[in-house]
Design a protein around this motif. Sequence first.
Motif, PDB file in Angstrom:
ATOM      1  N   ALA A 168       0.704  -1.270   0.120  1.00  8.70           N
ATOM      2  CA  ALA A 168      -0.186  -0.113  -0.105  1.00  8.70           C
ATOM      3  C   ALA A 168       1.043   1.388   0.013  1.00  8.70           C
ATOM      4  CB  ALA A 168      -0.753  -0.162   1.213  1.00  8.70           C
ATOM      5  N   PHE A 169       0.203   2.753  -0.139  1.00  9.19           N
ATOM      6  CA  PHE A 169       1.333   4.111  -0.115  1.00  9.19           C
ATOM      7  C   PHE A 169       0.258   5.128  -0.032  1.00  9.19           C
ATOM      8  CE2 PHE A 169       2.338   1.589  -4.733  1.00  9.19           C
ATOM      9  CZ  PHE A 169       3.521   2.153  -3.802  1.00  9.19           C
ATOM     10  N   ASP A 170       0.848   5.435   1.980  1.00 11.88           N
ATOM     11  CA  ASP A 170       0.634   6.261   2.020  1.00 11.88           C
ATOM     12  C   ASP A 170      -0.138   7.684   1.833  1.00 11.88           C
ATOM     13  OD1 ASP A 170      -1.095   8.015   3.791  1.00 11.88           O
ATOM     14  OD2 ASP A 170       1.696   7.899   5.203  1.00 11.88           O
ATOM     15  N   ILE A 171      -0.489   8.454   0.295  1.00  7.23           N
ATOM     16  CA  ILE A 171      -1.022   9.135  -0.314  1.00  7.23           C
ATOM     17  C   ILE A 171      -2.122   9.977   0.078  1.00  7.23           C
ATOM     18  CG2 ILE A 171      -0.953  10.520  -2.625  1.00  7.23           C
ATOM     19  CD1 ILE A 171       0.497   7.441  -3.579  1.00  7.23           C
ATOM     20  N   LYS A 172      -1.743  11.432   1.014  1.00  5.12           N
ATOM     21  CA  LYS A 172      -2.788  11.989   0.773  1.00  5.12           C
ATOM     22  C   LYS A 172      -3.608  12.310  -0.300  1.00  5.12           C
ATOM     23  CE  LYS A 172      -1.624  12.854   5.451  1.00  5.12           C
ATOM     24  NZ  LYS A 172      -0.028  11.996   5.495  1.00  5.12           N
ATOM     25  N   LEU A 173      -4.710  12.472   0.235  1.00  2.00           N
ATOM     26  CA  LEU A 173      -6.041  13.437  -1.279  1.00  2.00           C
ATOM     27  C   LEU A 173      -7.202  14.475  -0.985  1.00  2.00           C
ATOM     28  CD1 LEU A 173      -5.749   9.732  -2.828  1.00  2.00           C
ATOM     29  CD2 LEU A 173      -4.645  11.734  -3.773  1.00  2.00           C
ATOM     30  N   GLU A 174      -7.002  14.807  -1.510  1.00  2.00           N
ATOM     31  CA  GLU A 174      -7.893  16.111  -1.037  1.00  2.00           C
ATOM     32  C   GLU A 174      -8.460  17.224  -2.399  1.00  2.00           C
ATOM     33  OE1 GLU A 174      -5.946  19.800   0.146  1.00  2.00           O
ATOM     34  OE2 GLU A 174      -7.634  20.157   1.526  1.00  2.00           O
ATOM     35  N   VAL A 175     -10.507  17.516  -2.209  1.00  2.00           N
ATOM     36  CA  VAL A 175     -10.665  17.608  -3.103  1.00  2.00           C
ATOM     37  C   VAL A 175     -11.180  19.052  -2.649  1.00  2.00           C
ATOM     38  CG1 VAL A 175     -12.924  17.374  -4.825  1.00  2.00           C
ATOM     39  CG2 VAL A 175     -11.737  15.496  -3.905  1.00  2.00           C
ATOM     40  N   LEU A 176     -10.767  20.129  -3.836  1.00  2.00           N
ATOM     41  CA  LEU A 176     -11.584  21.464  -3.394  1.00  2.00           C
ATOM     42  C   LEU A 176     -12.215  21.927  -4.818  1.00  2.00           C
ATOM     43  CD1 LEU A 176      -8.013  21.223  -2.827  1.00  2.00           C
ATOM     44  CD2 LEU A 176      -8.493  23.025  -1.309  1.00  2.00           C
ATOM     45  N   ILE A 177     -13.117  22.275  -4.461  1.00  2.00           N
ATOM     46  CA  ILE A 177     -13.901  23.141  -5.239  1.00  2.00           C
ATOM     47  C   ILE A 177     -13.775  24.411  -5.430  1.00  2.00           C
ATOM     48  CG2 ILE A 177     -16.993  24.251  -5.976  1.00  2.00           C
ATOM     49  CD1 ILE A 177     -17.290  20.806  -4.774  1.00  2.00           C
ATOM     50  N   LEU A 186      -7.970  18.404  -7.789  1.00  2.00           N
ATOM     51  CA  LEU A 186      -7.029  17.650  -6.372  1.00  2.00           C
ATOM     52  C   LEU A 186      -6.555  17.700  -6.055  1.00  2.00           C
ATOM     53  CD1 LEU A 186      -8.414  14.423  -8.456  1.00  2.00           C
ATOM     54  CD2 LEU A 186     -10.484  15.582  -7.389  1.00  2.00           C
ATOM     55  N   LYS A 187      -5.851  17.567  -5.822  1.00  2.00           N
ATOM     56  CA  LYS A 187      -3.810  17.476  -5.015  1.00  2.00           C
ATOM     57  C   LYS A 187      -3.280  16.281  -3.382  1.00  2.00           C
ATOM     58  CE  LYS A 187      -4.406  22.638  -3.520  1.00  2.00           C
ATOM     59  NZ  LYS A 187      -3.699  24.019  -2.769  1.00  2.00           N
ATOM     60  N   GLY A 188      -2.325  16.368  -3.914  1.00  2.00           N
ATOM     61  CA  GLY A 188      -2.319  14.929  -3.145  1.00  2.00           C
ATOM     62  C   GLY A 188      -0.999  15.115  -2.758  1.00  2.00           C
ATOM     63  N   TRP A 189      -0.555  14.613  -1.428  1.00  2.00           N
ATOM     64  CA  TRP A 189       0.817  14.077  -1.028  1.00  2.00           C
ATOM     65  C   TRP A 189       1.256  13.697  -0.176  1.00  2.00           C
ATOM     66  CZ3 TRP A 189      -3.491  17.393   0.238  1.00  2.00           C
ATOM     67  CH2 TRP A 189      -3.958  16.949   1.707  1.00  2.00           C
ATOM     68  N   CYS A 190       2.995  13.277  -0.033  1.00  2.00           N
ATOM     69  CA  CYS A 190       3.023  12.327   1.501  1.00  2.00           C
ATOM     70  C   CYS A 190       3.635  13.145   2.362  1.00  2.00           C
ATOM     71  CB  CYS A 190       3.859  11.191   0.684  1.00  2.00           C
ATOM     72  SG  CYS A 190       3.330   9.954  -0.615  1.00  2.00           S
ATOM     73  N   GLN A 191       3.788  12.581   3.599  1.00  2.00           N
ATOM     74  CA  GLN A 191       3.917  13.842   4.599  1.00  2.00           C
ATOM     75  C   GLN A 191       4.656  13.308   6.430  1.00  2.00           C
ATOM     76  OE1 GLN A 191       2.858  17.296   4.532  1.00  2.00           O
ATOM     77  NE2 GLN A 191       5.257  18.108   5.695  1.00  2.00           N
ATOM     78  N   LYS A 192       5.162  12.777   6.536  1.00  2.00           N
ATOM     79  CA  LYS A 192       5.100  11.811   8.093  1.00  2.00           C
ATOM     80  C   LYS A 192       7.146  12.583   7.900  1.00  2.00           C
ATOM     81  CE  LYS A 192       7.246   7.676   6.159  1.00  2.00           C
ATOM     82  NZ  LYS A 192       7.129   6.066   5.755  1.00  2.00           N
ATOM     83  N   GLY A 196       5.049  15.752  -3.036  1.00  2.00           N
ATOM     84  CA  GLY A 196       3.763  16.101  -2.877  1.00  2.00           C
ATOM     85  C   GLY A 196       3.799  16.081  -4.768  1.00  2.00           C
ATOM     86  N   PHE A 197       2.395  16.132  -4.945  1.00  2.00           N
ATOM     87  CA  PHE A 197       2.202  16.023  -6.631  1.00  2.00           C
ATOM     88  C   PHE A 197       1.415  17.107  -7.482  1.00  2.00           C
ATOM     89  CE2 PHE A 197       1.365  10.838  -6.648  1.00  2.00           C
ATOM     90  CZ  PHE A 197       1.884  10.698  -5.119  1.00  2.00           C
ATOM     91  N   GLY A 198       1.728  18.031  -6.869  1.00  2.00           N
ATOM     92  CA  GLY A 198       0.692  19.139  -7.515  1.00  2.00           C
ATOM     93  C   GLY A 198      -0.818  19.205  -7.249  1.00  2.00           C
ATOM     94  N   GLU A 199      -1.231  19.336  -8.573  1.00  2.00           N
ATOM     95  CA  GLU A 199      -2.007  19.915  -8.635  1.00  2.00           C
ATOM     96  C   GLU A 199      -2.816  18.479 -10.105  1.00  2.00           C
ATOM     97  OE1 GLU A 199      -3.142  23.195  -6.871  1.00  2.00           O
ATOM     98  OE2 GLU A 199      -4.099  24.021  -8.844  1.00  2.00           O
TER      99      GLU A 199
END
Lengths: 439, 439
Positions: free
Chosen positions: A311-320, A413-419, A426-429
Amino acid sequence: MTNINKLNETHDLTLKSWVTSANQANSDFPIQNLPFAIFRRAGSNEAFRGGVAIGDQVVDLACVAENKLFSGDAALAAQACTQPTLNQFMGMGSDYASALRLALSRALREGADKSLESCLLAQSDIEFELPATIGDYTDFYTSIHHATSVGKLFRPDNPLLPNYKWVPIGYHGRSSSIGVSGQTFHRPVGQTKAPDAAVPSLGPCKRLDYELELGIYIGQGNEMGDAIALDDSDDHVFGFCLFNDWSARDLQAWEYQPLGPFLAKNFASTVSPWIVTLEAMAPYRTPWTRDVADPQPLPYLESETNRHQGAFDIKLEVLIQTEKMRNEKQQAKSVSLSNFSYSYWTVAQLVAHHTVNGCNLKPGDFFGSGTQSGPEPEQAGSMLELSCGGKEAIDLGNGESRTFLNDGDTVVLKGWCQKEGAARIGFGEVSSTVLPAKI
Amino acid sequence: MTNINKLNETHDLTLKSWVTSANQANSDFPIQNLPFAIFRRAGSNEAFRGGVAIGDQVVDLACVAENKLFSGDAALAAQACTQPTLNQFMGMGSDYASALRLALSRALREGADKSLESCLLAQSDIEFELPATIGDYTDFYTSIHHATSVGKLFRPDNPLLPNYKWVPIGYHGRSSSIGVSGQTFHRPVGQTKAPDAAVPSLGPCKRLDYELELGIYIGQGNEMGDAIALDDSDDHVFGFCLFNDWSARDLQAWEYQPLGPFLAKNFASTVSPWIVTLEAMAPYRTPWTRDVADPQPLPYLESETNRHQGAFDIKLEVLIQTEKMRNEKQQAKSVSLSNFSYSYWTVAQLVAHHTVNGCNLKPGDFFGSGTQSGPEPEQAGSMLELSCGGKEAIDLGNGESRTFLNDGDTVVLKGWCQKEGAARIGFGEVSSTVLPAKI
C-alpha cells in the motif's frame, strides 16, 4: 533490476538543493521527489519535451541531453526524454528511470557544480501536455467504501456484489478525451430517464460529478500471453499522478447495465501534469492488510512483499472553486480529504490481475485507481457520496451549496505524502472547469 | 463532401479489370470493391505500407506514390498511404478516399494503360499488419437477438434490460490486444466461480468463445465537445472489416458486474486485413426499420436518410476448423450464417450516440458492432448461443462436436455482399487459432 522500492541516497531527508525553492518545508517538489512531465514555454511553438520539477523550477531534459550533462544510462534516459511524450522513456524500464533520478539528485544537491543551471526554467513560465500517449486506459474500483456507498444508491438491495472481495474490478475507459490539468469541457448531453418518466429524453447532464482518483502509468510492458507476477509488478509501474474521472451520474444510471459505464465517463478525464515515480514513493510504502473476516486473496494476488509494503500512504484532497469564488477572489473550498492507503487492492494486485489472462500492457498505458473514498462520510471522493445521492446539499461556506456541479465550477485535486523522518513528496494538483452544455 | 452513399461510375456492374482474376464471379475483390490494407512482402524487412486488393493481386500504394502515377487529391491520398498505418489517410476524410478510389478504378479498368502493372504484387506473397493504430476501441451490442439470448443465460429473469431499445449500448474495449488475421493466442487464465462452489479459483478458461462482429473504422474525427449529427456520420466512417471479439464466458459471468466485461474480453481480438470502404458499400445500403411495437428512436437517432438507407446487407459466416480437420486436410465447417442487416441500430446511430455527449473520435478508432446474431437459432454469432449456454453440443460433421472451443481450434469469419444487379463485394476473411493456456 534496480530495487526501486528500497530507500537509497536519493531519499535522504537531509539532502538540500541549490535550487533553494525546493528546500521550503511546504514545497511539493523537494530534491527527494523529482517528478516528470511534458512541457514547453507557455505560448511558444517550441517542441514539447520532458522535464523534472525541482522547487518552483523545471529541469529541461532536452537541454540536459543536448549539452551531454549526464553519462551512461542517465544520458540514454535523458535522450529518450527529448521526445514529445514519455512513452519511450517509460518503456526503458526502472533501471533507466532510476539512473536518471540519481544523476539529477546528485546534480541538483547543494555543493554540486550547478551545470544544470542553464537548463532550468520557472514553472510559472511553462505549459504542459499529456505526459504520454495513452494507448489504453483502465479504470479500477479499488475503494470498497466507494463501491459500497455507490452500490447502495444504484442497487439498494444489493450494494456490494459477491465478486468485489475476490476480483479487483476494472473496466476499460476512453483515452481520447483524457486531458492535462487546465482542461475545460462542456457539460455532457445524454439520455436520461427519471424514475417516474415513461420514456427517456435527451438533455444536459443534471448530476455532473468528479471522481478523486490516483492515476498509474505503466512503464515496461509485457508480451501478450505473459502474465506479470505480483512481485514483478514494480518493474512495470512508472509512477503515479492525480486523476479526475468526471462522471455524469444520471447518464450512468440509465446506460450502465449490462456492459458498464460508457457515455457517462468518456466525455473528459483530467490528469495532473507531474508523474511521481515509483522510486520517489519508496518511503511511503505501507503494509497492506485484509480484514480477517474478509476472504483472503487467491494466490496470484498474495505475497509477503505485497503484505509488507503493497500500500501507499498518499493524502488526497478535493477542492471546489465556483465562478462566484473566482470573481470574488476566494480560495477554493476543500470538501473532502482521503488517502490512497484505504484502497482495498494494491497497485501490484491491479497489475497482476490485469495481465493474468495474458492481456498485454504497453508503456504509457494508464490505470485509474477508482474513486478513493475513505471509511468516513467526509472522506468520500465524489459528490454522489458527499450529497447522499443528491439528497443533502454540500455547504461551500460562502453562502453557496452544491449537490452536483454547476457550470463554471472548477474542481481541484491535490495529493501529497508527508510524515516524520521522510521528505514531503507532493503531486502538485489537477484542476479543470465545467463549461455550459452545447445544446 | 463527396456523396459516398450514392452510386457512381466506380459501382458500375459492367466494369471489368485488366487484372483478370478480379473478373471471376466469386472473387471477393472485383474492381467495384477496392478495399485497403497495410502489407509488405511476406518474410521481408520491408516497411509496411498501404495496399488495395484487386482480384488476387494488391496495388502497392507506396509504389503508386513514388512513381507519381496519380495526380491531385488521389496523389495526396496515395502519398498518405505510404505510411505504416492508414490513420493519416483515414483522417483526410471521404473526399480523398473517394478520389483515390476513382483513380484506382479508372487505372485498373479494361482499356486503361496498365501503368499500375509494375505496382502489383500477388496476395499470396504478402503479409499484413493492423491497418491502423487503434487509439480507442468501442464494442457495441447491436443485435437484439444476441442481447436477448445472452441475457436469458446470464439473467434468466431479466434478459433484455429496459434501456436496450432506447440506448445503443456500448462499452470501451482493449486496443493493445487487437491483432490482424493469423493471430494466435493462449487460452486465457482467470478467476471463475462455479455456481456450486463456495469460493472462486484461478485456472484456464473452460468456456472459450468467438464473437461474429463487423468492425468499423472511423475516418475523420471530431473535436471534443462537438457531437456528430446522425446525417453527418458518413463523413466520419472510413469503412468496415470482419471482427472476432474472443470471449471467455466463464470469466465474464463472474467478473462483469457492475462495470462490464474486462478480462473476459481483453486477451485477444482479431480483425480481417482488408477494410471495405463505405463508398464501396453504397449498392448494399438498405432501409432500416424499427418494429412498430417497439419504441421509436429519440430525435438525435432518427432521420429520413437513416430510415431510407441506414442498414447494410452484409452476409456473415462463421467456420470452425479443428486440429483434426487440419491434420486430415478437411475444410473448415460452417456453423453459422447471419447478416448485418439484422442489427437493431445502424452504424450512423452508433456514431451519433457515441459523440452526443461530446466524446471525441479520432481517425483509426474502431467500433465492434457486437455479436451479429440473426433471429433464427442457426444464425447465432457465438457458441454460447449455438450451444444454448453449453448444454447442447454443436455437431461438426466429422465425428467431432463442441460446446465451446478446444485448444488448436481455428475460427474463420467470412463476409460478403451479393445481389442481382450489383457486383459482389467481399470482405475476405479473418482467421485465428487458440493455443493452450500458459499455466
